[in-house]
Design a protein around this motif. Structure first.
Motif, PDB file in Angstrom:
ATOM      1  N   TYR A   1       0.901  -1.149   0.000  1.00 19.41           N
ATOM      2  CA  TYR A   1       0.000   0.000   0.000  1.00 19.41           C
ATOM      3  C   TYR A   1       0.936   1.194   0.000  1.00 19.41           C
ATOM      4  N   ASP A   2       1.047   1.870  -1.139  1.00 17.79           N
ATOM      5  CA  ASP A   2       2.032   2.928  -1.334  1.00 17.79           C
ATOM      6  C   ASP A   2       1.372   4.285  -1.135  1.00 17.79           C
ATOM      7  N   VAL A   3       1.957   5.113  -0.276  1.00 18.22           N
ATOM      8  CA  VAL A   3       1.358   6.389   0.126  1.00 18.22           C
ATOM      9  C   VAL A   3       2.299   7.546  -0.205  1.00 18.22           C
TER      10      VAL A   3
ATOM     11  N   TRP B   1      -2.819  13.610   0.765  1.00 16.81           N
ATOM     12  CA  TRP B   1      -2.151  12.337   0.547  1.00 16.81           C
ATOM     13  C   TRP B   1      -2.980  11.489  -0.399  1.00 16.81           C
TER      14      TRP B   1
ATOM     15  N   ALA C   1      -2.983   7.200  -2.044  1.00 19.72           N
ATOM     16  CA  ALA C   1      -2.426   5.855  -1.905  1.00 19.72           C
ATOM     17  C   ALA C   1      -2.857   4.984  -3.072  1.00 19.72           C
TER      18      ALA C   1
ATOM     19  N   GLU D   1      -2.313   0.675  -4.532  1.00 18.34           N
ATOM     20  CA  GLU D   1      -1.802  -0.660  -4.244  1.00 18.34           C
ATOM     21  C   GLU D   1      -0.931  -1.095  -5.418  1.00 18.34           C
TER      22      GLU D   1
ATOM     23  N   HIS E   1       7.158   9.978   0.620  1.00 17.99           N
ATOM     24  CA  HIS E   1       6.780   8.632   0.180  1.00 17.99           C
ATOM     25  C   HIS E   1       6.976   7.617   1.296  1.00 17.99           C
TER      26      HIS E   1
ATOM     27  N   PHE F   1       5.395   3.295   2.465  1.00 21.25           N
ATOM     28  CA  PHE F   1       4.495   2.200   2.123  1.00 21.25           C
ATOM     29  C   PHE F   1       4.360   1.238   3.287  1.00 21.25           C
TER      30      PHE F   1
ATOM     31  N   TRP G   1       4.584   8.307  10.364  1.00 14.66           N
ATOM     32  CA  TRP G   1       3.600   7.551   9.583  1.00 14.66           C
ATOM     33  C   TRP G   1       2.163   7.768  10.061  1.00 14.66           C
TER      34      TRP G   1
ATOM     35  N   ILE H   1      -3.562   9.452   7.704  1.00 15.10           N
ATOM     36  CA  ILE H   1      -3.474   8.398   6.693  1.00 15.10           C
ATOM     37  C   ILE H   1      -4.162   7.144   7.216  1.00 15.10           C
TER      38      ILE H   1
ATOM     39  N   TRP I   1      -4.141   3.422   7.061  1.00 15.77           N
ATOM     40  CA  TRP I   1      -3.331   2.263   6.688  1.00 15.77           C
ATOM     41  C   TRP I   1      -4.214   1.023   6.724  1.00 15.77           C
TER      42      TRP I   1
END
Length: 177
Positions: free
Chosen positions: A82-84, A98, A100, A102, A119, A121, A148, A155, A157
Motif C-alpha cells: 500500500y504505497d502512500v 495524501w 495511496a 496498491e 513517500h 508504504f 507515519w 493516513i 493504513w
C-alpha cells in the motif's frame, strides 16, 4: 505504458501494456520519450531494492530537502504494498493532501512520485520486494521524514502498523514552514 495522473499533482500510476503470446508477454517499463511526453522527469541516477520480511511493515514517510529533492519510480516486484504519498509543495493545489495506491507483483503497476512529495508504504504480504528508480542521489544530510501516523494527514493504513525502523517510528509530526 498507460499514465494515469493521481490527485497529487504530478504523481502518476503507470500501467504496462503487455504484448502477449504463447510464451507469456513483453512490456516496456520505462521510456524516456513517453516520460517526457507526459511531463515527467525521465532522468534516474540510482536504483534501490527494499526487501521486507513481514506483512504490515512500514517504511516512510521519507523525502529529501532542497536542493536534493527526489523523483521516484516505484514498483513492487514481489508481494504487495500500500504505497502512500504526501504533497509537501507549498505552491501545489494538492498541498498537504495524501494519496495511496496498491502496487503488487501481479498488477505490475508503477508509481511515479515527483519532487517535493513524501513517500512511504506498508507491506500487505510477507516477503515483499520493492524496486525504486531514483532521480537524485541519496544525500544523508538532506534526508527527512514525517511520522507515519501524523494526525496532520490522518493516513488510513490497511493493516496494523507494527514493524518499522527506530528512525521511522521516532520522526516528528509535520511542521508548516
Amino acid at each position: 505504458m498507460k499514465f494515469e495522473e493521481l490527485s497529487i499533482r504530478g504523481a502518476y500510476l503507470i500501467g504496462l501494456q503487455p504484448i502477449q503470446d504463447e510464451r507469456g508477454f513483453f512490456a516496456r517499463t520505462y521510456c524516456d520519450k513517453e516520460f517526457r511526453e507526459n511531463g515527467l522527469n525521465p532522468h534516474f541516477v540510482q536504483c534501490n531494492v527494499s526487501y521486507n520480511v513481514h506483512r504490515g511493515t512500514i517504511r516512510g514517510m521519507h523525502y529529501q530537502s532542497a536542493p536534493y529533492e527526489e523523483t521516484k519510480l516505484v514498483r513492487c516486484i514481489r508481494g504487495a504494498i500500500y504505497d502512500v504519498i504526501i504533497d509537501l509543495r507549498a505552491d501545489s493545489e494538492s498541498y498537504l493532501q495524501w494519496a495511496a495506491v496498491e502496487l503488487t507483483s501481479d498488477n505490475r503497476k508503477m508509481l511515479y512520485i515527483p519532487t517535493g512529495v513524501a513517500h512511504g508504504f506498508q507491506t500487505l504480504q510477507d516477503d515483499t520486494e520493492v524496486f525504486y528508480q531514483m532521480g537524485s542521489f541519496y544525500e544523508q544530510a538532506a534526508a527527512r521524514g514525517i511520522r507515519w501516523d501524523d494526525p496532520a494527514f490522518n493516513i488510513t493504513w490497511p493493516l496494523k502498523c507494527w514493524n518499522m525502523s527506530d528512525k521511522d517510528a521516532t520522526y516528528g509530526g509535520f511542521e508548516l514552514h
